[in-house]
Design a protein around this motif. Sequence first.
Motif, PDB file in Angstrom:
ATOM      1  N   PRO A 105       0.839  -1.211   0.000  1.00  0.00           N
ATOM      2  CA  PRO A 105       0.000   0.000   0.000  1.00  0.00           C
ATOM      3  C   PRO A 105       0.871   1.257   0.000  1.00  0.00           C
ATOM      4  CG  PRO A 105       0.007  -1.030   2.159  1.00  0.00           C
ATOM      5  CD  PRO A 105       0.738  -1.970   1.243  1.00  0.00           C
ATOM      6  N   SER A 106       0.488   2.238  -0.825  1.00  0.00           N
ATOM      7  CA  SER A 106       1.337   3.427  -0.977  1.00  0.00           C
ATOM      8  C   SER A 106       0.572   4.741  -0.826  1.00  0.00           C
ATOM      9  CB  SER A 106       2.040   3.404  -2.348  1.00  0.00           C
ATOM     10  OG  SER A 106       2.881   2.272  -2.444  1.00  0.00           O
TER      11      SER A 106
ATOM     12  N   GLU B 113      -0.120   6.830   2.449  1.00  0.00           N
ATOM     13  CA  GLU B 113       0.639   6.229   3.542  1.00  0.00           C
ATOM     14  C   GLU B 113       1.880   7.072   3.857  1.00  0.00           C
ATOM     15  OE1 GLU B 113      -0.260   3.512   5.235  1.00  0.00           O
ATOM     16  OE2 GLU B 113      -2.043   3.177   3.995  1.00  0.00           O
ATOM     17  N   ASP B 114       2.372   6.931   5.077  1.00  0.00           N
ATOM     18  CA  ASP B 114       3.642   7.579   5.430  1.00  0.00           C
ATOM     19  C   ASP B 114       4.778   6.941   4.630  1.00  0.00           C
ATOM     20  OD1 ASP B 114       2.434   9.244   7.284  1.00  0.00           O
ATOM     21  OD2 ASP B 114       2.702   7.810   8.935  1.00  0.00           O
TER      22      ASP B 114
ATOM     23  N   ASN C 228       7.931   5.137   3.815  1.00  0.00           N
ATOM     24  CA  ASN C 228       8.673   4.136   4.576  1.00  0.00           C
ATOM     25  C   ASN C 228       9.745   3.554   3.660  1.00  0.00           C
ATOM     26  OD1 ASN C 228       9.654   2.010   6.092  1.00  0.00           O
ATOM     27  ND2 ASN C 228       7.647   1.297   6.774  1.00  0.00           N
TER      28      ASN C 228
ATOM     29  N   LYS D  26       4.040  12.306   3.425  1.00  0.00           N
ATOM     30  CA  LYS D  26       3.092  11.330   2.894  1.00  0.00           C
ATOM     31  C   LYS D  26       3.393  11.013   1.430  1.00  0.00           C
ATOM     32  CE  LYS D  26       0.198  11.182   6.491  1.00  0.00           C
ATOM     33  NZ  LYS D  26      -0.206   9.960   7.224  1.00  0.00           N
TER      34      LYS D  26
END
Length: 216
Positions: free
Chosen positions: A164-165, A168-169, A171, A191
């Motif tokens: 998931p992108s 999302e924060d 990472n 984000k």
Amino acid sequence: MIKQNKEKQEVEKEKNIPETDETSQTQNKTDKASLDAETNDAKEKNESESESEVKDQPLDEPVDEKEIMINSLQKKNDELNERYLRLFSEFDNFRKRTIREKQELTKTASAGIIEAILPVVDDLNRAYQSAVENPDLDTLTEGLNLIRTKLNSTLKHNGLEEIPSLGEDFNTDFHEAITHIPAETKKDKGKVVDEVQKGYILNGKVLRFAKVVVAN
């Protein structure tokens, strides 16, 4: 006259008796000396034979403890060397067998996933043939969507998941930032605001990082 002759004979006889005794004694001494000499000769002979027998007997060889220890250690060394060679041979056979099995496994590892994808390939071929015979955009779109759903389901069943992108924060364990843009709000900072290429995880391990755009 006759009487005087008898007396004379008796006197002479008496004189002869001592001479006979002396002769007998001398003879006895001679015989005894001979017997003693023979006895001594026999004794010396026996002693000589005994000494000869002793000389002829083989002497016991002295036990060399150092040589015994060397022989024992040499035997033990030979046994250990033989055991080492046997273990080395077994390990080498095991190593070769493991390499061969690994190569065979690598060649056939993808067989399962390919077999699972084959029905999707069949659907794509049928969709293409249908589009050629009946070029209807709505039918083609619907058919492609069904094939896409089936493919995603097959991959997920084999351990593949999407990373998931969007929203999302960021990472670094899953995302690869290809560019940065100014954030419209403070809430958007850090984000992921856009996804250029999807990322995937296979059985819990990142197969491909998601290429994303990050807001700063």
